[in-house]
Structure formats: structure tokens, C-alpha cells
Design a protein around this motif. Structure first.
Motif, short mmCIF file in Angstrom:
data_model
loop_
_atom_site.label_atom_id
_atom_site.label_comp_id
_atom_site.label_asym_id
_atom_site.label_seq_id
_atom_site.Cartn_x
_atom_site.Cartn_y
_atom_site.Cartn_z
N THR A 177 3.62 -54.32 -41.52
CA THR A 177 3.82 -53.59 -42.79
C THR A 177 2.65 -53.89 -43.72
O THR A 177 2.79 -54.60 -44.71
N ALA A 230 5.54 -48.91 -41.98
CA ALA A 230 5.84 -49.93 -40.98
C ALA A 230 5.51 -49.30 -39.63
O ALA A 230 5.93 -48.17 -39.35
N ILE A 276 2.45 -53.89 -47.99
CA ILE A 276 3.71 -53.39 -48.53
C ILE A 276 3.95 -53.90 -49.95
O ILE A 276 4.49 -53.18 -50.81
N ARG A 293 12.38 -54.14 -46.48
CA ARG A 293 12.39 -54.95 -45.25
C ARG A 293 13.79 -54.96 -44.63
O ARG A 293 13.94 -54.97 -43.40
#
Length: 287
Positions: free
Chosen positions: A52, A47, A55, A85
Motif C-alpha cells: 500500500t 493496494a 497510503i 487497512r
């Protein structure tokens, strides 16, 4: 990973056994199966700057790596991503973070007991390295073949050999090692995928089972081809690396980075590298 291993003592959050833990918590006991039999895997995502990239693909690969070692992930890829997250949200927006789902076995003898698989999901403050350039040399230590090691997984066991290659390079005054495969073809750097540019085209080793064809590598191949650049996945000799117009790397830790010295031969960050880095940053930011 550079100095990412130092980050847990600085600023880190880890999701373990259903709760978040700050710092650098202990995970294993002296008789955990992974401690002495080596059944452990991880994946790394990033991140940074509020994004991101890929991911989801990193979480999916973690599940595949676990299965390749006989582990059974306690979570789905979607659940791992959700927790990552949640962890990212614990830091100020834009904080550069290293994201690491890690799985290991607690029980078993030679083979792990899949039911004993545990998971720790880490979110660690870790700046992206500056694209200043690095030096590299070939290492005597080679990547194993798929018949001799779990090369289809991001397995902790593989990093002992990569670590030897890295230490060998540093002992000779270089930053990074180029590792060959058992047949003597170029495989990768010790911790990331290798690229060269020659006559305006990009070349990177074709996947042959001896190294992980990285997620960032695959993304850059797609981006360069969409931009109209010729990209060749093929067997490379080390002499071709020595004679290249450009050398650069792709990998999760640093994304796209230039190599500016091969065995003492100076190189400049060239147009192919610069295009690859710009295209990746544009992709990461949704441009």
C-alpha cells in the motif's frame, strides 16, 4: 480512473456511519448540500501485490482537501488509514484495490456547514491497468487558476472540467487529454500528472497552483534523483511534449504508465519511463 467507477457493482466494501456495507450503497439525499453546491472531496490510494505505497500521505491529503473546501473531517488521517487497512483485510491478500476516502457536506447554503461533513471510506476491487501505452492530444479545455477554483484540493468540482477534456480527446480518437493552464503552459493529463524525457533527462511541469502535484509524482521525482537522473520541474510548452523523446504519466490509478502516441506521432516506452516504473515498483515493495 479508467473503469474504476464500474467496480462497486463487482466487489466493494464501504465504511459508512461506523459499519461496513457491501456493494454500492446510496449516500446522499436530494437536498444534501454537496448535491447542488458541490462541497465534496475524495482521495485515492492503492493496494496491490500485498503493498500500500504512501497510503498515509493519501489519507493526510484527504484531510487537507476537506479543509480547503470548508469541510471538517470527522476522522483523523490515522483513523482513515486504520479503516482502509481493515477494509483491505476483507479481500484475499494481493487483491488489487482502489482505496477512496470521500467526504461531503450535508448542510449549508452557499458555504458548507463544516459540522455536517460526512465520510464514506471505500475499498473497491480494481485491477491496475496494463502498461500497454496510450495516445494523447492537447485539449481546448484548460485547468483553472487557484483564484477561480479550489485547485489546492482533490475536489469533486474540478472533475467536470477534466471530464470535458477527456471526452474531447476521446471524440477525436485519443485515449487521454493534455490540459494546459490559463497561461498556455502544460499542466497535466486530465486524470494524472505528465512527464516527458529529452536527451536522457526527465521533465515535469513545475507546480504553479493550477494542478495537484501528485503523491506518486513526488515519489517518482525523489526516486529518479536518488538514482542519479536529472529531473527538472519547470514550465513546459506543448511543443516540447510534441518533440519529446518519451512521454509518460504518474498517478495513483495506474502509477507509472507510458504514452506511445502524441497527436499521431508514435513513441516507444523509453529508458527514463522504464527506470521510473521499476524504481517505483521497487519502492512500493520495500526493495
Amino acid at each position: 480512473m479508467g473503469k474504476a467507477h464500474e467496480a462497486p457493482s463487482i466487489n466493494a466494501q464501504h465504511f459508512i456511519d461506523g459499519k461496513w456495507v457491501t456493494g454500492d450503497p446510496l449516500l446522499m439525499s436530494a437536498w444534501s448540500h454537496a448535491i447542488w453546491m458541490g462541497a465534496a472531496i475524495f482521495d485515492g490510494a492503492r493496494a496491490f501485490e500485498g503493498v500500500t505505497p504512501d497510503i498515509d500521505l493519501h489519507c493526510q491529503r484527504a484531510i487537507r482537501s476537506a479543509a480547503a473546501l470548508g469541510l471538517a473531517s470527522p476522522m483523523s488521517a490515522g483513523q482513515i488509514e486504520e479503516i482502509l487497512r481493515e477494509g483491505i483485510a476483507k479481500f484475499p491478500k494481493g487483491t488489487p484495490l482502489y482505496l477512496r476516502p470521500f467526504m461531503w457536506s450535508e448542510d449549508g447554503f452557499m458555504a458548507p456547514d463544516p459540522a455536517s461533513t460526512r465520510i464514506a471510506i471505500s475499498v473497491v476491487e480494481s485491477p491496475l491497468p496494463e502498461p500497454k501505452g496510450s495516445s494523447a492530444c492537447v485539449s481546448k479545455w484548460r485547468r483553472p487558476s487557484p483564484e477561480t477554483a479550489p485547485t489546492n484540493a482533490k475536489a469533486v468540482a474540478l472533475y467536470a472540467q477534466a471530464g470535458r477534456a477527456s471526452a474531447d480527446a476521446r471524440s477525436r480518437g485519443f485515449d487521454e487529454a493534455v490540459m494546459l493552464d490559463p497561461m498556455g503552459h502544460v499542466a497535466e493529463f486530465s486524470s494524472c500528472n505528465i512527464w516527458i524525457a529529452k536527451d536522457g533527462a526527465a521533465h515535469t511541469p513545475v507546480p504553479n497552483g493550477t494542478f495537484l502535484a501528485g503523491i506518486t509524482r513526488s515519489r517518482v521525482i525523489k526516486l529518479l534523483r536518488q538514482a542519479g537522473l536529472e529531473v527538472y520541474e519547470r514550465s513546459l510548452t506543448y511543443q516540447e511534449v510534441m518533440d519529446a523523446d518519451e512521454v509518460f504519466s504518474t498517478g495513483n490509478y495506474g502509477k507509472v504508465l507510458p504514452v506511445t502516441n502524441i497527436e499521431g506521432r508514435p513513441l516507444q516506452p523509453g529508458p527514463v519511463y522504464q527506470l521510473a516504473r521499476r524504481l517505483y515498483w521497487d519502492f512500493a515493495h520495500g526493495k
